[in-house]
Design a protein around this motif. Structure first.
Motif, mmCIF file in Angstrom:
data_model
loop_
_atom_site.group_PDB
_atom_site.id
_atom_site.type_symbol
_atom_site.label_atom_id
_atom_site.label_comp_id
_atom_site.label_asym_id
_atom_site.label_seq_id
_atom_site.Cartn_x
_atom_site.Cartn_y
_atom_site.Cartn_z
ATOM 1 N N LYS A 13 0.849 -1.182 0.000
ATOM 2 C CA LYS A 13 0.000 0.000 0.000
ATOM 3 C C LYS A 13 0.889 1.238 0.000
ATOM 4 O O LYS A 13 2.039 1.206 0.454
ATOM 5 C CB LYS A 13 -0.955 0.009 1.196
ATOM 6 C CG LYS A 13 -0.289 0.197 2.537
ATOM 7 C CD LYS A 13 -1.311 0.292 3.651
ATOM 8 C CE LYS A 13 -0.608 0.702 4.940
ATOM 9 N NZ LYS A 13 -1.506 0.885 6.025
ATOM 10 N N SER A 14 0.346 2.298 -0.507
ATOM 11 C CA SER A 14 1.072 3.553 -0.575
ATOM 12 C C SER A 14 1.493 4.008 0.818
ATOM 13 O O SER A 14 0.703 3.966 1.758
ATOM 14 C CB SER A 14 0.181 4.617 -1.225
ATOM 15 O OG SER A 14 0.868 5.835 -1.311
ATOM 16 N N GLY A 15 2.744 4.409 0.934
ATOM 17 C CA GLY A 15 3.244 4.930 2.198
ATOM 18 C C GLY A 15 4.043 3.944 3.028
ATOM 19 O O GLY A 15 4.724 4.360 3.969
ATOM 20 N N SER A 16 3.982 2.648 2.733
ATOM 21 C CA SER A 16 4.714 1.661 3.543
ATOM 22 C C SER A 16 6.220 1.899 3.498
ATOM 23 O O SER A 16 6.885 1.898 4.541
ATOM 24 C CB SER A 16 4.411 0.239 3.068
ATOM 25 O OG SER A 16 3.075 -0.089 3.313
ATOM 26 N N LEU A 17 6.756 2.099 2.322
ATOM 27 C CA LEU A 17 8.190 2.354 2.191
ATOM 28 C C LEU A 17 8.554 3.700 2.817
ATOM 29 O O LEU A 17 9.588 3.827 3.470
ATOM 30 C CB LEU A 17 8.613 2.309 0.722
ATOM 31 C CG LEU A 17 10.093 2.517 0.438
ATOM 32 C CD1 LEU A 17 10.950 1.492 1.184
ATOM 33 C CD2 LEU A 17 10.350 2.434 -1.065
ATOM 34 N N THR A 18 7.684 4.677 2.656
ATOM 35 C CA THR A 18 7.914 5.987 3.271
ATOM 36 C C THR A 18 8.026 5.857 4.784
ATOM 37 O O THR A 18 8.911 6.462 5.408
ATOM 38 C CB THR A 18 6.773 6.959 2.904
ATOM 39 O OG1 THR A 18 6.715 7.074 1.492
ATOM 40 C CG2 THR A 18 6.970 8.317 3.528
ATOM 41 N N ASP A 19 7.139 5.071 5.385
ATOM 42 C CA ASP A 19 7.170 4.875 6.840
ATOM 43 C C ASP A 19 8.515 4.315 7.288
ATOM 44 O O ASP A 19 9.107 4.792 8.265
ATOM 45 C CB ASP A 19 6.039 3.953 7.291
ATOM 46 C CG ASP A 19 4.659 4.569 7.123
ATOM 47 O OD1 ASP A 19 4.564 5.802 6.968
ATOM 48 O OD2 ASP A 19 3.677 3.803 7.131
ATOM 49 N N VAL A 20 9.008 3.296 6.591
ATOM 50 C CA VAL A 20 10.288 2.687 6.956
ATOM 51 C C VAL A 20 11.421 3.700 6.827
ATOM 52 O O VAL A 20 12.239 3.845 7.747
ATOM 53 C CB VAL A 20 10.583 1.444 6.088
ATOM 54 C CG1 VAL A 20 12.020 0.971 6.275
ATOM 55 C CG2 VAL A 20 9.617 0.318 6.417
ATOM 56 N N THR A 21 11.465 4.419 5.716
ATOM 57 C CA THR A 21 12.565 5.367 5.518
ATOM 58 C C THR A 21 12.514 6.498 6.540
ATOM 59 O O THR A 21 13.557 6.963 7.001
ATOM 60 C CB THR A 21 12.587 5.926 4.086
ATOM 61 O OG1 THR A 21 11.346 6.576 3.795
ATOM 62 C CG2 THR A 21 12.844 4.811 3.075
ATOM 63 N N GLU A 22 11.332 6.927 6.925
ATOM 64 C CA GLU A 22 11.225 7.988 7.939
ATOM 65 C C GLU A 22 11.647 7.493 9.317
ATOM 66 O O GLU A 22 12.322 8.207 10.052
ATOM 67 C CB GLU A 22 9.803 8.550 7.968
ATOM 68 C CG GLU A 22 9.497 9.424 6.770
ATOM 69 C CD GLU A 22 8.082 9.965 6.735
ATOM 70 O OE1 GLU A 22 7.218 9.481 7.504
ATOM 71 O OE2 GLU A 22 7.832 10.872 5.920
ATOM 72 N N ILE A 23 11.267 6.274 9.674
ATOM 73 C CA ILE A 23 11.666 5.701 10.965
ATOM 74 C C ILE A 23 13.187 5.593 11.037
ATOM 75 O O ILE A 23 13.810 5.972 12.031
ATOM 76 C CB ILE A 23 10.996 4.326 11.181
ATOM 77 C CG1 ILE A 23 9.507 4.514 11.434
ATOM 78 C CG2 ILE A 23 11.670 3.558 12.329
ATOM 79 C CD1 ILE A 23 8.696 3.225 11.307
ATOM 80 N N ILE A 29 19.799 6.436 10.981
ATOM 81 C CA ILE A 29 20.315 5.222 10.352
ATOM 82 C C ILE A 29 20.303 5.430 8.852
ATOM 83 O O ILE A 29 19.281 5.798 8.268
ATOM 84 C CB ILE A 29 19.464 3.995 10.739
ATOM 85 C CG1 ILE A 29 19.572 3.772 12.247
ATOM 86 C CG2 ILE A 29 19.906 2.758 9.961
ATOM 87 C CD1 ILE A 29 18.560 2.795 12.798
ATOM 88 N N ASN A 30 21.461 5.196 8.234
ATOM 89 C CA ASN A 30 21.599 5.369 6.797
ATOM 90 C C ASN A 30 21.346 4.063 6.056
ATOM 91 O O ASN A 30 21.815 3.008 6.474
ATOM 92 C CB ASN A 30 23.008 5.879 6.476
ATOM 93 C CG ASN A 30 23.154 6.257 5.018
ATOM 94 O OD1 ASN A 30 22.283 6.884 4.441
ATOM 95 N ND2 ASN A 30 24.273 5.865 4.424
ATOM 96 N N LEU A 31 20.600 4.142 4.967
ATOM 97 C CA LEU A 31 20.384 3.003 4.077
ATOM 98 C C LEU A 31 21.523 2.979 3.065
ATOM 99 O O LEU A 31 21.687 3.922 2.300
ATOM 100 C CB LEU A 31 19.063 3.148 3.326
ATOM 101 C CG LEU A 31 17.805 2.790 4.081
ATOM 102 C CD1 LEU A 31 16.592 3.465 3.469
ATOM 103 C CD2 LEU A 31 17.628 1.279 4.060
#
Length: 141
Positions: A13-23, A29-31
């Motif tokens: 769903k839209s926003g799932s990846l955004t949530d992880v990157t914001e957390i 923490i750098n990806l």
């Protein structure tokens, strides 16, 4: 060299990846690298991060299903056939690769693999003089 990788299960769903990157961002923490595999119900974000233990903790605290696994990082020339030569060495020694992802840095390709037998894979790569990426170096790429 064996490094830690996170596998994070995401809803499609839209926003799932955004949530992880914001957390991860809020936790400083750098990806370093990531890959997403998906099906119709969920996705799996596989990533190398600057602090895997801390990332695991903050993602769990935010109700993400996350798993930490061992992977091997190595480099090879970013030229036609270089990766094929490494894969041939591994397959001739009976090493099965569950998955692979890569990213290049100019003339060098950085490869991350999840073999079924980590120690055997490491031994074969070492015998064939493949350049490993140290875990701490991989976390900084």
């Amino acid at each position: 060299m064996i490094a830690k990788q996170l596998s994070i299960f995401l809803e499609n769903k839209s926003g799932s990846l955004t949530d992880v990157t914001e957390i991860l961002s809020q936790a400083q923490i750098n990806l370093s690298s990531m890959n997403i595999a998906d099906n119709s119900d969920f996705g799996i974000l596989r990533c190398i991060v600057s602090d895997p233990e801390k990332a695991y903790k903050v993602l769990r605290e935010n109700n993400f299903a996350v798993k930490m696994t061992d992977v091997i990082g190595f480099t090879c020339p970013n030229t036609a056939g270089a990766l094929a030569r490494v894969m041939r060495c591994l397959s001739e020694n009976g090493i099965f690769i569950e998955y692979l992802y890569s990213f290049n840095a100019g003339e060098i390709a950085n490869i991350i693999i999840r073999p079924t037998d980590l120690q055997q894979c490491e031994r074969v790569l070492e015998e064939n003089k493949v350049h490993f990426i140290a875990a701490d170096e991989l976390n900084r790429l």
